[in-house]
Scaffold this motif. Sequence first.
Motif, mmCIF file in Angstrom:
data_model
loop_
_atom_site.group_PDB
_atom_site.id
_atom_site.type_symbol
_atom_site.label_atom_id
_atom_site.label_comp_id
_atom_site.label_asym_id
_atom_site.label_seq_id
_atom_site.Cartn_x
_atom_site.Cartn_y
_atom_site.Cartn_z
ATOM 1 N N VAL A 134 0.857 -1.184 0.000
ATOM 2 C CA VAL A 134 0.000 0.000 0.000
ATOM 3 C C VAL A 134 0.893 1.233 0.000
ATOM 4 O O VAL A 134 1.819 1.337 0.819
ATOM 5 C CB VAL A 134 -0.923 0.012 1.237
ATOM 6 N N GLU A 135 0.630 2.162 -0.923
ATOM 7 C CA GLU A 135 1.468 3.357 -1.063
ATOM 8 C C GLU A 135 0.633 4.632 -0.939
ATOM 9 O O GLU A 135 -0.559 4.640 -1.245
ATOM 10 C CB GLU A 135 2.163 3.355 -2.421
ATOM 11 N N LYS A 136 1.312 5.698 -0.519
ATOM 12 C CA LYS A 136 0.687 7.012 -0.457
ATOM 13 C C LYS A 136 1.604 8.015 -1.151
ATOM 14 O O LYS A 136 2.833 7.951 -1.009
ATOM 15 C CB LYS A 136 0.469 7.433 0.999
ATOM 16 N N GLN A 137 1.000 8.925 -1.892
ATOM 17 C CA GLN A 137 1.805 9.934 -2.583
ATOM 18 C C GLN A 137 2.208 11.035 -1.607
ATOM 19 O O GLN A 137 1.363 11.682 -0.991
ATOM 20 C CB GLN A 137 1.045 10.531 -3.755
ATOM 21 N N MET A 138 3.517 11.218 -1.469
ATOM 22 C CA MET A 138 4.069 12.230 -0.565
ATOM 23 C C MET A 138 5.138 13.007 -1.315
ATOM 24 O O MET A 138 6.131 12.429 -1.773
ATOM 25 C CB MET A 138 4.689 11.563 0.672
ATOM 26 N N ASP A 139 4.926 14.330 -1.444
ATOM 27 C CA ASP A 139 5.917 15.184 -2.122
ATOM 28 C C ASP A 139 6.249 14.655 -3.512
ATOM 29 O O ASP A 139 7.426 14.476 -3.874
ATOM 30 C CB ASP A 139 7.193 15.310 -1.283
ATOM 31 N N ASP A 140 5.211 14.357 -4.301
ATOM 32 C CA ASP A 140 5.358 13.885 -5.684
ATOM 33 C C ASP A 140 6.062 12.540 -5.801
ATOM 34 O O ASP A 140 6.584 12.179 -6.868
ATOM 35 C CB ASP A 140 6.103 14.930 -6.536
ATOM 36 N N ASP A 141 6.106 11.792 -4.717
ATOM 37 C CA ASP A 141 6.703 10.460 -4.752
ATOM 38 C C ASP A 141 5.787 9.486 -4.008
ATOM 39 O O ASP A 141 5.048 9.883 -3.113
ATOM 40 C CB ASP A 141 8.089 10.481 -4.095
ATOM 41 N N TRP A 142 5.852 8.203 -4.404
ATOM 42 C CA TRP A 142 5.017 7.194 -3.750
ATOM 43 C C TRP A 142 5.800 6.540 -2.620
ATOM 44 O O TRP A 142 6.866 5.979 -2.851
ATOM 45 C CB TRP A 142 4.560 6.145 -4.749
ATOM 46 N N MET A 143 5.244 6.639 -1.397
ATOM 47 C CA MET A 143 5.906 6.097 -0.216
ATOM 48 C C MET A 143 5.150 4.867 0.283
ATOM 49 O O MET A 143 3.929 4.893 0.434
ATOM 50 C CB MET A 143 5.954 7.149 0.893
ATOM 51 N N PRO A 144 5.867 3.742 0.551
ATOM 52 C CA PRO A 144 5.194 2.533 1.050
ATOM 53 C C PRO A 144 4.694 2.730 2.483
ATOM 54 O O PRO A 144 5.395 3.305 3.320
ATOM 55 C CB PRO A 144 6.287 1.467 0.969
ATOM 56 N N LEU A 145 3.472 2.243 2.739
ATOM 57 C CA LEU A 145 2.879 2.335 4.075
ATOM 58 C C LEU A 145 2.815 0.993 4.776
ATOM 59 O O LEU A 145 3.068 0.895 5.978
ATOM 60 C CB LEU A 145 1.460 2.915 3.989
ATOM 61 N N ASP A 146 2.469 -0.048 4.028
ATOM 62 C CA ASP A 146 2.298 -1.358 4.648
ATOM 63 C C ASP A 146 2.339 -2.438 3.577
ATOM 64 O O ASP A 146 2.153 -2.159 2.390
ATOM 65 C CB ASP A 146 0.968 -1.423 5.399
ATOM 66 N N THR A 147 2.588 -3.675 4.017
ATOM 67 C CA THR A 147 2.640 -4.829 3.124
ATOM 68 C C THR A 147 1.635 -5.876 3.595
ATOM 69 O O THR A 147 1.517 -6.113 4.793
ATOM 70 C CB THR A 147 4.050 -5.448 3.089
ATOM 71 N N VAL A 148 0.926 -6.485 2.645
ATOM 72 C CA VAL A 148 -0.086 -7.493 2.966
ATOM 73 C C VAL A 148 0.137 -8.712 2.080
ATOM 74 O O VAL A 148 0.326 -8.576 0.869
ATOM 75 C CB VAL A 148 -1.515 -6.942 2.734
ATOM 76 N N LYS A 149 0.112 -9.907 2.663
ATOM 77 C CA LYS A 149 0.265 -11.139 1.896
ATOM 78 C C LYS A 149 -1.043 -11.486 1.183
ATOM 79 O O LYS A 149 -2.123 -11.205 1.677
ATOM 80 C CB LYS A 149 0.666 -12.296 2.809
ATOM 81 N N THR A 150 -0.923 -12.120 0.023
ATOM 82 C CA THR A 150 -2.103 -12.577 -0.702
ATOM 83 C C THR A 150 -2.691 -13.816 -0.024
ATOM 84 O O THR A 150 -2.011 -14.508 0.730
ATOM 85 C CB THR A 150 -1.753 -12.925 -2.158
ATOM 86 N N LYS A 151 -3.962 -14.080 -0.337
ATOM 87 C CA LYS A 151 -4.645 -15.267 0.180
ATOM 88 C C LYS A 151 -4.636 -16.400 -0.845
ATOM 89 O O LYS A 151 -4.727 -17.569 -0.491
ATOM 90 C CB LYS A 151 -6.085 -14.918 0.545
ATOM 91 N N GLY A 152 -4.575 -16.044 -2.130
ATOM 92 C CA GLY A 152 -4.527 -17.039 -3.185
ATOM 93 C C GLY A 152 -5.893 -17.555 -3.583
ATOM 94 O O GLY A 152 -6.906 -17.281 -2.936
ATOM 95 N N GLY A 153 -5.939 -18.307 -4.686
ATOM 96 C CA GLY A 153 -7.183 -18.894 -5.169
ATOM 97 C C GLY A 153 -7.769 -18.099 -6.320
ATOM 98 O O GLY A 153 -7.398 -16.957 -6.569
ATOM 99 N N ILE A 154 -8.734 -18.725 -7.012
ATOM 100 C CA ILE A 154 -9.328 -18.104 -8.191
ATOM 101 C C ILE A 154 -10.559 -17.288 -7.840
ATOM 102 O O ILE A 154 -11.162 -16.674 -8.707
ATOM 103 C CB ILE A 154 -9.702 -19.172 -9.244
ATOM 104 N N PHE A 155 -10.934 -17.291 -6.562
ATOM 105 C CA PHE A 155 -12.135 -16.568 -6.172
ATOM 106 C C PHE A 155 -11.803 -15.155 -5.717
ATOM 107 O O PHE A 155 -10.660 -14.717 -5.745
ATOM 108 C CB PHE A 155 -12.871 -17.343 -5.078
ATOM 109 N N ILE A 156 -12.825 -14.437 -5.276
ATOM 110 C CA ILE A 156 -12.669 -13.044 -4.879
ATOM 111 C C ILE A 156 -12.066 -12.956 -3.481
ATOM 112 O O ILE A 156 -12.484 -13.662 -2.559
ATOM 113 C CB ILE A 156 -14.035 -12.328 -4.925
ATOM 114 N N ASN A 157 -11.081 -12.076 -3.322
ATOM 115 C CA ASN A 157 -10.453 -11.840 -2.021
ATOM 116 C C ASN A 157 -10.517 -10.355 -1.678
ATOM 117 O O ASN A 157 -10.466 -9.501 -2.564
ATOM 118 C CB ASN A 157 -8.988 -12.295 -2.022
#
Length: 259
Positions: A134-157
């Motif tokens: 997850v990123e947020k734009q700060m001073d014309d640059d994208w700064m990372p806020l947090d990381t989330v692992k995927t759940k996987g599968g062909i269905f909706i997550n």
Amino acid sequence: MIKKLFLIVLFANISFSLIGKDSYFRGFYHGENIFVRNPYLGQDAGFCIEQIYLNGKLLVENPEISAFEIDMESLELDTRVVIRIVHQNDCQPELANPEVIEADLKFSWLKIYVDENQIIWITTKEAEEGFYIVEKQMDDDWMPLDTVKTKGGIFINQHSVELDHLKGDNLYRVQYHDPKLDVNYSESFNFYSDKEEISHAIDEDKWIIEFTQEVSYLLYNDNSRIIKRNKGVSCDISKLPKGQYMVKYDNKEVYFQKK
């Protein structure tokens, strides 16, 4: 009485013998209709198929044609499809083009939105070994806020991350990382926050940093090393040794000296 009972049992057996077999075909709607082959068994037996159901809804009974088209245009794309075909015991209907409902393994963004407290994104067909940033734009640059692992599968997550907005416009986006593919970026989402600006005061008697409202903050020592990361309305620094520090919160960087 015995004769009547015999007739009932005989009738039940005859009725049961008339019930056909069920065959199921499962997949997803990708914009194309399915064609079903309906074998002809001869003049006495007629055609193989007795009934065709789409997602539990009866479409046709006893189709007297060798091929039948299942119209799925009323479905939304990527809708799960269950085709149930009731047929005679001594035959087997087939799909003429089964590939059109096979699972599409292509990742896609379904929705992304932000509210007062969090960012939420909904995807489909994500990799099991992937992750999001997850990123947020700060001073014309994208700064990372947090990381989330995927759940996987062909269905909706669905995934979410808590946010601390600044007053005014806040622009966010999410990166999707699949080990086998290039990075995939979501559309950016702007959220306007009208919350009051957060400020602080340092109580030098108790050595506590007090904020005007709950906020996420980082505390650095004079070597620019993070020594405390938390969220709250205050930060206790009474046990820290004397020296220079910096507290970062709500996009502010404040240096102070503990005596």
